[in-house]
Design a protein around this motif. Structure first.
Motif, mmCIF file in Angstrom:
data_model
loop_
_atom_site.group_PDB
_atom_site.id
_atom_site.type_symbol
_atom_site.label_atom_id
_atom_site.label_comp_id
_atom_site.label_asym_id
_atom_site.label_seq_id
_atom_site.Cartn_x
_atom_site.Cartn_y
_atom_site.Cartn_z
ATOM 1 N N PHE A 168 0.831 3.131 10.280
ATOM 2 C CA PHE A 168 1.903 2.883 9.322
ATOM 3 C C PHE A 168 1.698 3.806 8.127
ATOM 4 O O PHE A 168 0.655 3.741 7.460
ATOM 5 N N ARG A 169 2.634 4.671 7.915
ATOM 6 C CA ARG A 169 2.626 5.615 6.795
ATOM 7 C C ARG A 169 1.315 6.409 6.746
ATOM 8 O O ARG A 169 0.835 6.767 5.663
ATOM 9 N N GLU A 170 0.738 6.663 7.887
ATOM 10 C CA GLU A 170 -0.483 7.466 7.955
ATOM 11 C C GLU A 170 -1.593 6.913 7.072
ATOM 12 O O GLU A 170 -2.482 7.629 6.652
ATOM 13 N N ARG A 171 -1.538 5.623 6.794
ATOM 14 C CA ARG A 171 -2.621 5.082 5.980
ATOM 15 C C ARG A 171 -3.102 3.712 6.452
ATOM 16 O O ARG A 171 -4.206 3.313 6.110
ATOM 17 N N VAL A 172 -2.280 3.037 7.190
ATOM 18 C CA VAL A 172 -2.725 1.767 7.751
ATOM 19 C C VAL A 172 -2.728 1.918 9.263
ATOM 20 O O VAL A 172 -1.752 2.386 9.841
ATOM 21 N N PHE A 173 -3.843 1.570 9.847
ATOM 22 C CA PHE A 173 -3.971 1.741 11.299
ATOM 23 C C PHE A 173 -4.507 0.462 11.940
ATOM 24 O O PHE A 173 -5.469 -0.126 11.445
ATOM 25 N N LEU A 174 -3.856 0.088 13.024
ATOM 26 C CA LEU A 174 -4.307 -1.073 13.784
ATOM 27 C C LEU A 174 -4.647 -0.613 15.195
ATOM 28 O O LEU A 174 -3.840 0.022 15.866
ATOM 29 N N ASP A 175 -5.861 -0.926 15.595
ATOM 30 C CA ASP A 175 -6.365 -0.519 16.906
ATOM 31 C C ASP A 175 -6.543 -1.745 17.782
ATOM 32 O O ASP A 175 -7.177 -2.708 17.373
ATOM 33 N N LEU A 176 -6.016 -1.680 18.971
ATOM 34 C CA LEU A 176 -6.269 -2.761 19.925
ATOM 35 C C LEU A 176 -6.765 -2.134 21.222
ATOM 36 O O LEU A 176 -6.175 -1.168 21.696
ATOM 37 N N THR A 177 -7.834 -2.646 21.778
ATOM 38 C CA THR A 177 -8.277 -2.139 23.072
ATOM 39 C C THR A 177 -8.668 -3.304 23.969
ATOM 40 O O THR A 177 -9.001 -4.395 23.491
ATOM 41 N N ALA A 178 -8.584 -3.050 25.241
ATOM 42 C CA ALA A 178 -9.064 -4.039 26.208
ATOM 43 C C ALA A 178 -9.550 -3.297 27.430
ATOM 44 O O ALA A 178 -8.973 -2.274 27.815
ATOM 45 N N ARG A 179 -10.625 -3.780 27.997
ATOM 46 C CA ARG A 179 -11.107 -3.193 29.240
ATOM 47 C C ARG A 179 -11.555 -4.334 30.156
ATOM 48 O O ARG A 179 -12.187 -5.287 29.718
ATOM 49 N N ARG A 180 -11.215 -4.182 31.426
ATOM 50 C CA ARG A 180 -11.706 -5.138 32.402
ATOM 51 C C ARG A 180 -12.630 -4.415 33.365
ATOM 52 O O ARG A 180 -12.263 -3.378 33.922
ATOM 53 N N ASP A 181 -13.815 -4.938 33.540
ATOM 54 C CA ASP A 181 -14.781 -4.359 34.479
ATOM 55 C C ASP A 181 -15.044 -5.331 35.613
ATOM 56 O O ASP A 181 -15.093 -6.539 35.410
ATOM 57 N N LYS A 182 -15.253 -4.750 36.756
ATOM 58 C CA LYS A 182 -15.648 -5.536 37.916
ATOM 59 C C LYS A 182 -16.905 -4.858 38.456
ATOM 60 O O LYS A 182 -16.872 -3.684 38.797
ATOM 61 N N ALA A 183 -18.022 -5.597 38.488
ATOM 62 C CA ALA A 183 -19.301 -4.951 38.784
ATOM 63 C C ALA A 183 -19.962 -5.551 40.007
ATOM 64 O O ALA A 183 -19.956 -6.766 40.198
ATOM 65 N N THR A 184 -20.554 -4.685 40.813
ATOM 66 C CA THR A 184 -21.224 -5.175 42.025
ATOM 67 C C THR A 184 -22.539 -5.875 41.721
ATOM 68 O O THR A 184 -23.060 -6.586 42.562
ATOM 69 N N THR A 185 -23.085 -5.632 40.538
ATOM 70 C CA THR A 185 -24.383 -6.240 40.249
ATOM 71 C C THR A 185 -24.263 -7.743 40.059
ATOM 72 O O THR A 185 -25.273 -8.436 39.997
ATOM 73 N N LEU A 186 -23.037 -8.206 39.922
ATOM 74 C CA LEU A 186 -22.835 -9.629 39.685
ATOM 75 C C LEU A 186 -22.325 -10.275 40.964
ATOM 76 O O LEU A 186 -21.767 -9.609 41.831
ATOM 77 N N PRO A 187 -22.491 -11.579 41.074
ATOM 78 C CA PRO A 187 -22.061 -12.238 42.299
ATOM 79 C C PRO A 187 -20.544 -12.142 42.493
ATOM 80 O O PRO A 187 -19.784 -12.260 41.525
ATOM 81 N N THR A 188 -20.124 -11.930 43.713
ATOM 82 C CA THR A 188 -18.699 -11.840 44.013
ATOM 83 C C THR A 188 -18.011 -13.121 43.534
ATOM 84 O O THR A 188 -18.530 -14.206 43.703
ATOM 85 N N GLY A 189 -16.840 -12.963 42.959
ATOM 86 C CA GLY A 189 -16.130 -14.123 42.449
ATOM 87 C C GLY A 189 -16.458 -14.399 40.997
ATOM 88 O O GLY A 189 -15.775 -15.154 40.319
ATOM 89 N N ASN A 190 -17.519 -13.770 40.533
ATOM 90 C CA ASN A 190 -17.949 -14.017 39.157
ATOM 91 C C ASN A 190 -18.221 -12.665 38.496
ATOM 92 O O ASN A 190 -19.016 -12.557 37.594
ATOM 93 N N ASN A 191 -17.538 -11.641 39.018
ATOM 94 C CA ASN A 191 -17.964 -10.292 38.671
ATOM 95 C C ASN A 191 -16.948 -9.519 37.836
ATOM 96 O O ASN A 191 -17.049 -8.324 37.694
#
Lengths: 473, 1042
Positions: B607-630
């Motif tokens: 906003f007007r090159e002076r106010v900035f809002l950042d939103l991020t989200a990431r979803r990971d699915k990892a084999t090191t964790l038990p299937t169904g809970n990963n």
């Protein structure tokens, strides 16, 4: 995508839980247990020093009962319960947890002949009971009923005497379950190669040991159990429960590893022990020890707990420097001493205190390669012969059992604590009196503090001079 | 009705007129002009105009209201660097610093290489608030890189390095035994393979909001490295050639007493009618030196020795072990060729880096080739690649920890002060045999090595060697779909194969192990497949939106095999597995695979090159964790406001001001193979196969660790950016930790993996600069950073977690209410603040469960100072660590064996304390008896033990680990432009004199460098044993640009 990569969680290089024959874990337990009782490692087994067979040369911490710096109490405890290290093939396996796993694997095996299964489980029981008695005899109250369950990280300690009561029931059940007509563990049995008649003798020997060990605490039970066992125990050295160590590392006798392979010279005989053997003209002297360097037959011990130059004193004997020297879990000599004591206590075990005493000493001398003539000559000495040796039965048996059980230091320590002979004196600089128990591992204070505190209070303090319940005198 | 407005635009700091400044009427960009050579302008403006906007490259854009006056003169402030500086952020996305609502510190490549450190990681030390780097004093050893404190109790805490999008782990392959202070070698961390001269910029992303787009591996902070790209036009060549000389800093090595020689007590043995020194006794509590007394010493029994068969005077060695160290000469040469034009760029570099250590027979050679190229295939499609190939060869790395291969355990803990190093050197070189001083029993004819070898034999015969062949890089395509939207596809790879060979030669002492040969082969492959879209649009002068949406697939393959001879070696000097005395044990194999699939989206609303809002989200699915809970989602939100944009008029002294705040949650996955249980495999016994229950219990219900982080910051610059301050406060809670919790061994396991616990790190980071002088020829800039991180274990499922046990009865622990890694051991017993002494005259000690130290520093800081005059510049860096403790095993043993002067002083009676008590010696230790009365019992100091471990609790050997180090100094002379102008082919030329670790200005740990701990990683922090002295490095570098 990740969900199709299920095998990423399967270790491609190691056996999955449940996927191996149960007897392979019994082999591990037998090896771990024998290594423990045989060892002279300063991190694990200080009992030869307590009994003043040996003292240390330059680094005499353990000879002066400094047991905390190297956490001996912890490693001894851990080896019996679980052992350390899972991936390093050179690390000795543990005992009780392997046995409990073996028991459940064997039980779950649907294709095993029921007789063999019963025998295998009975063998597992005998080994477990052996380990439990070592734990109780060393620490007093220990986690028992709630132990070996990983879902319970803080098991309660049980009363030592109560554990023993339970162990008697278990050993009798195991003996009843054994069937000499079928095989047991087969070749996986590193002690008896699966021979069940030997296991029946071993089980009864253990029962006799348990009975006499606790005789001062429960004389009535000691009488019934020892009388029941007496006719079924070891009858010669060929019955000995031993594990034949191999010539190559890491399956060598741990004594060889520390005395020879290390190139170190950490231990010499104590003057007290060597002088005793000299005085008694003991035929085992030249086997137990080497002559002083540069001499052919001069045996001299160092001052217990002091700084000793290894080259000036008698070092442990050549017989102990053999990597294939069998490790001894129980010996015929020990059995005869126990029977001698049983007879002296008035138990009807057959024979007399004197006859068993004589057998015990002969068996020991022969076990170490001596002849019957050597033994007979030794026994004719008035200082040795049962009738004329000094003191009461405790002193006679205590002194000779101490000499005979030279390479069964854990059992020797138990005998010494019960019989209170020979009279040993702690070194001048010792940190404590001669330990009659090991303190609980310090980590128990961190990991299981409530139960630790209760146990310490129950036994009368977590100290090395707190006596085990059966150590009445 | 138009009217003319005129005026002059000047530079606020110099008052000089500024030519070329653009002036427009606000809202009507077509109406404008620019200033002339003097900075003057005239502009005809319509009557509706209300405001003029002045803008110029390098200066802050400024507005001025049009009032009744016809003259508007204005002074422009130079733009603070922050304002328009482009910062590389997660995934390599470039953003203006203005729009960042989290802490990101950018360090220029030239600031990392200023002191020509061959390890770019160490080149960051002291330069970034909140980035804690602990360097090792071993050659090529690992550096511990921790951002904002230790978070994970048992997982990896090392910052993630990302080089041009290629993630590179800073983990080391050192064994747990090595890391906990047992014998081993420190093979360094793999991130050291990055070529320092290739670094364009480094961005340190500290908080979770900055790293959230990395998802599962973002918890430890990220160090983003962007390498140099080819120039856009023409061809250039840059050559660097440098040499450095390293010598030990003697303030970090032990000083020996010179009054008493070999022995655990004061005795000689009898030999040949004379006296023989107790050569077996690796201690110096022996007889007092006496030049008139002739004693058979080791040389008397060493064939070929000039003193063979002779008794020699009983005197202190002329050459003590400090003379063992040599000057380590290292060279670093590099050449970079780069070039390009409209359609593409390329860069090709080669580095040859040879480091030689201060120990004999030690060197590390690193050859690196790197290539970067980009090609604009069409106006819309650009393809690019970077490839790095490194060949690293190590020889004779220093042995670490406790053992005969680490000579520091020998020199600092177990030594005879009568042994002369030069004589040992001559003895070794005579026949290249183990002519050791530590003969077992020469008087009885046993000349074997008791515990220690000849130190030269160790270096020349028992050496290790290792190699690593590594390739990392990426290929990337960028397609501009339309203005403001492009798609990037990228494949990155990091691949290396390494081999480590260790040996102990026939003839070595067998006190710890037999002569052996071992080899370890390790293969590592990591591939990342990224596809993401970048969106960027200014909707109007008020609103803008930038966004990233994408996916990342990661696949990691790790495999190793270790094999070792058994029982000794048959043929001396033959190092192969087949030369084993006994049949070898089954080699140890391991293989792990990890797969993580991530999808992510981020949006920045401006906003007007002076106010900035950042939103991020990431979803990971990892084999090191038990299937169904990963599968897990990691969100972040950040808000920033550049308030100085609204205060130009009210506060002209304020050059820049931004406040920012953010919150994020990131994760850390489980170690591979933590889900299912397997059996251990003892060696085969007499043809019987053995299996054994593992002592660590895995868990089929694991979920990832989470770190929740909140941060608030303020960035300011004042007085035309001559002074600046950047302040950040943060708090991070790492919860659901995946911990192999130690439990009572009676439960049948030693450790069991669970999700539990909460570790909190909170702290303050300050970075400030001041530019006291800034003229055309003379510049002086001072920078400082300071960070305090408070680490505390908030909760655990148990009372305490034992992290590591070390020799000396010391453990490293996580305990609720205490900092991570708190040291436990035995302590004194106190009565009213005084140490209690037992009836025997020695201190009483507690059990080994007392908290005796905290390895975490109170704060860290750095001061950089750069002064330049024309083409000469001088810069230095002071690196400070305050607080934290370190346990010294070296003093635990060394004081017991009587090496230090304090073990051989005078007592309260003025007599040598080592005299027998009967002879006026002995010591009365300072303390009280149990009843409170002063101790008066005199105890003997005539044999070993009084000052060391035997008679004192572990807490005696815990020291404050603070230091103030002059870390880097560099003095650079550049060829003046006037000279360069005459040499047409030469564009730049400079010559630098550089120094590293020249001076430890302050420390409290005697005889050692408090920074040199057992290893990088979670283990070994606050524990020192067999420490190496610091190396002072001085050198010169020549750089030419063609």
């Amino acid at each position: 995508c990740v969900d199709s990569l299920k095998d990423y969680n399967v270790d491609p290089k190691r056996a999955a839980e449940g996927a191996v024959p149960g007897v392979t874990l019994v082999s591990s337990a037998e090896l771990g247990l024998t290594r423990l009782v045989e060892s002279t490692n300063v991190n694990l087994n200080p009992f030869r020093l307590f009994l003043q067979y040996w003292t240390e040369t330059l680094y005499n911490d353990e000879s002066n009962y400094n047991l905390k710096t190297r956490s001996i109490d912890r490693y001894f405890w851990e080896r019996l319960y679980i052992g350390r290290g899972s991936t390093d093939p050179t690390v000795a396996p543990g005992v009780l947890r392997n046995l409990s796993e073996a028991k459940s694997l064997i039980t779950a095996d649907q294709f095993l002949d029921p007789k063999i299964k019963a025998n295998q489980i009975a063998c597992v029981e005998v080994l477990s009971i052996y380990a439990w008695t070592v734990l109780v005899d060393t620490y007093g109250n220990v986690p028992y009923n709630q132990s070996l369950d990983y879902n319970n990280p803080q098991p309660q300690y049980d009363d030592a005497a109560t554990i023993y009561t339970n162990l008697f029931a278990r050993i009798n059940a195991a003996i009843a379950q054994m069937d000499a007509s079928a095989t047991g563990l087969g070749k996986a049995d590193l002690v008896y190669g699966g021979d069940m008649s030997s296991w029946i003798k071993f089980a009864n020997t253990l029962k006799l040991r348990m009975a006499i060990t606790t005789a001062d605490a429960d004389a009535a039970r000691a009488k019934t159990q020892s009388e029941a066992a007496a006719s079924k125990v070891f009858t010669s050295n060929s019955d000995n429960a031993t594990l034949a160590f191999q010539a190559d590392l890491p399956n060598t006798n741990p004594l060889w590893e520390d005395l020879v392979n290390s190139g170190r010279h950490d231990f010499v005989g104590t003057s007290f022990f060597v002088d005793n053997l000299n005085t008694l003209k003991d035929p085992r002297l030249g086997i137990y020890f080497k002559p002083v360097a540069g001499t052919t037959a001069t045996y001299k011990g160092g001052v217990n707990g002091a700084l000793n130059t290894a080259s000036l004193f008698s070092n442990p004997g050549t017989a102990l420097e053999d990597p294939t020297l069998p490790g001894v879990l129980a010996s015929y000599s020990e059995v005869e001493f126990l029977l001698s004591e049983a007879a002296a206590r008035g138990f009807a075990v057959g024979g007399t205190a004197a006859s068993h005493y004589t057998n015990a000493i002969s068996a020991s001398i022969e076990q170490w390669g001596g002849s019957t003539t050597d033994a007979a000559a030794y026994l004719t000495q008035p200082t040795v012969a049962y009738a004329t040796a000094a003191g009461d039965y405790k002193q006679k048996i205590g002194t000779q059992a101490w000499i005979a059980l030279y390479n069964q230091p854990i059992q020797a320590w138990a005998e010494w604590r019960r019989l209170d002979y020979p009279k040993l004196t702690a070194p001048a600089d010792a940190l404590s009196p001669i330990p009659v128990r090991l303190t609980y591992p310090s980590v128990e204070q961190n990991l299981n503090n409530t139960n630790y505190t209760a146990a310490a209070a129950a036994i009368g303090g977590d100290k090395v001079d707190t006596k085990i319940f059966w150590d009445k005198f | 009705q138009d009217r003319a407005i005129s005026g002059k635009v000047t530079d606020r700091s110099t008052g000089q007129g500024l030519p070329g400044v653009t002036i427009i009427v606000k809202g009507q960009p077509t109406i404008g002009t620019s200033t002339n050579a003097d900075g003057a302008y005239t502009l005809s403006v319509p009557s509706v105009a209300t405001t003029l906007v002045y803008s110029f490259v390098g200066y802050a854009t400024q507005e001025a209201p049009i009032t009744g006056a016809n003259t508007i003169s204005i002074a422009l402030a130079t733009d603070t660097k922050q304002l328009n500086e482009v910062v590389v952020t997660a995934l390599g996305v470039e953003r203006s610093r203005n729009s960042l609502a989290y802490s990101a510190t950018q360090v220029d490549g030239s600031d990392i290489t200023v002191a020509r450190n061959p390890n770019p990681i160490n080149g960051l030390s002291g330069k970034v608030a909140g980035l804690a780097i602990t360097q090792s004093n071993t050659l090529g050893g690992s550096s511990n890189v921790i951002i904002r404190g230790t978070k994970s109790i048992s997982g990896n805490n090392q910052a993630l390095f990302v080089v041009d999008g290629v993630p590179i782990s800073n983990a080391n392959t050192n064994s747990t035994a090595q890391q906990t202070g047992s014998s081993g070698y420190d093979y360094g961390n793999a991130a050291a393979d990055i070529n320092p001269d290739d670094i364009a910029t480094t961005t340190v992303l500290k908080g979770a909001a900055a790293t959230a787009l990395y998802g599962e591996r973002a918890a430890n902070g990220v160090i983003l490295i962007t390498t140099k790209k080819g120039r856009k036009s023409g061809v250039g060549v840059t050559v660097n050639s440098g040499v450095t000389f390293g010598r030990i800093d003697k303030s970090t090595f032990i000083k020996y007493q010179k009054q008493y020689g070999a022995g655990y007590g004061q005795y000689f043995n009898d030999y040949n009618g004379g006296s023989v020194a107790p050569t077996q006794d690796d201690a110096s509590y022996g007889n007092a030196f006496d030049p008139s007394q002739l004693v058979y010493q080791w040389g008397a029994f060493t064939p070929g020795s000039p003193t063979f068969g002779q008794a020699t005077p009983w005197v202190a060695a002329e050459n003590d072990p400090s003379t063992f160290f040599k000057t380590g000469v290292s060279t670093l040469n590099s050449i970079v060729v780069d070039g390009g034009n409209e359609t593409g760029t390329f860069k090709l570099g080669y580095v040859n880096d040879i480091q030689r250590g201060v120990l004999p027979n030690s060197n590390i050679t690193k050859n690196t080739i790197n290539f970067a190229g980009s090609l604009n295939l069409t106006p819309k499609l650009t393809v690019s690649t970077t490839v790095n190939y490194t060949r690293l060869a190590g020889l004779g790395r220093y042995g670490t920890g406790y053992g005969s291969e680490n000579l520091m355990t020998n020199f600092r803990q177990w030594w005879e002060t009568n042994v002369d190093i030069k004589e040992q050197k001559e003895a070794y070189e005579r026949y290249n045999t183990n002519a050791t001083w530590n003969l077992y029993s020469p008087e009885t004819g046993d000349f074997s090595a008791a515990f220690w070898n000849n130190p030269y034999f160790v270096r020349y015969q028992n050496y290790e060697n290792d190699s690593r062949y590594r390739t990392f890089g990426n290929v990337m395509a960028n397609y501009k779909v339309f203005k403001g939207f492009d798609i990037v596809g990228r494949v990155t790879a990091d691949s290396y194969d390494e081999m480590q060979e260790e040996r102990s030669a026939v003839g070595s002492t067998t006190a710890s192990y037999n002569p052996y040969y071992s080899r370890y082969n390790h293969t590592y492959r990591e591939f990342n497949y990224d596809l993401f879209g970048n969106f960027s649009r200014d909707f109007n002068e008020y609103f803008s939106l930038r966004g990233v949406i994408g996916t990342n697939l990661r696949r990691v393959y790790n495999s190793s095999i270790f094999a070792q001879t058994n029982g000794g070696l048959v043929v001396p000097g033959l190092y192969s597995l087949s030369n084993s005395s006994s049949p070898i044990n089954t080699p140890t194999e391991s293989e792990t695979n990890v797969g993580v699939d991530g999808v992510f989206v981020s949006a920045t609303f401006g906003f007007r090159e002076r106010v900035f809002l950042d939103l991020t989200a990431r979803r990971d699915k990892a084999t090191t964790l038990p299937t169904g809970n990963n599968s897990y989602i990691y969100p972040s939100v950040a808000l920033g406001y550049v308030f100085s944009e609204d205060l130009h008029d009210k506060a002209p002294w304020l050059s820049y001001g931004k406040i920012r705040g953010n919150y994020a949650q990131v994760g850390a996955g489980a170690l591979p193979l933590s889900v299912n249980n397997v059996y251990g495999k003892p060696a085969i016994f007499n043809s019987q196969t053995l299996f054994s229950v593992a002592s660590t219990r895995n868990n089929p219900d694991l979920k990832p660790e989470k770190t929740r982080s909140a941060e608030f910051g303020l960035e300011t610059a004042f007085l035309d950016s001559r002074v600046g301050l950047d302040a950040t406060v943060y708090q991070q809670n790492s919860i659901d930790q995946i911990i192999p919790i130690a439990q009572s061994a009676a439960s049948g396991v030693l450790n069991r993996y669970v999700n539990s616990g909460n570790v909190r790190n909170r702290g303050v980071e300050l970075a400030a600069f001041v530019v006291p002088v800034k003229t055309q020829n003379f510049n002086w800039r001072l920078g400082a950073n300071w960070a305090r991180n408070e680490n505390v274990v908030i909760s655990l499922p148990v009372d305490n977690i034992l992290l590591a046990s070390y020799q000396g009865g010391v453990t490293s622990n996580a305990t609720p209410g205490q900092a991570f890694g708190s040291l436990r051991g035995s302590d004194y017993v106190y009565l009213n603040g005084q140490r209690v002494v037992g009836a025997n005259g020695y201190y009483l000690t507690t059990d080994a469960n007392q908290i005796i130290g905290n390895p975490n520093p109170r704060w860290r800081g750095g001061v950089t100072n750069t002064i330049s005059y024309k083409t000469i510049s001088l810069s230095f860096l002071i690196d400070v660590r305050s607080g934290g403790s370190v346990f010294s095993l070296d003093r635990y043993y060394g004081l017991a064996t009587g090496l230090q002067p304090e073990t051989a002083g005078l007592n309260d009676l003025g007599n040598p304390s080592r005299n027998s008590i009967a002879n006026g010696g002995g010591i009365i230790v300072d303390g009280v008896l149990a009843d409170g009365t002063p101790n008066t019992k005199r105890v003997s100091n005539s044999s070993y033990g009084l000052y060391g471990y035997l008679r004192n609790p572990a807490s005696t050997f815990v020291y404050d680990a603070s230091y103030v180090k002059l870390r880097e100094v560099s003095l650079t002379f550049g060829l003046p432009k006037a000279v360069l102008a005459k040499v047409s082919f030469l564009k730049t030329a400079d010559f630098s004199i550089i120094g590293r670790n020249l001076w430890i200005i302050h420390k409290n740990l005697p005889d050692a460098d408090p920074e040199d701990v057992a290893s990088s990683g979670n283990f070994g922090q606050g524990y020192q044993g067999g420490a190496y002295p610091a190396t002072r490095t001085l050198g010169a570098n020549l750089r030419f640009g063609f």
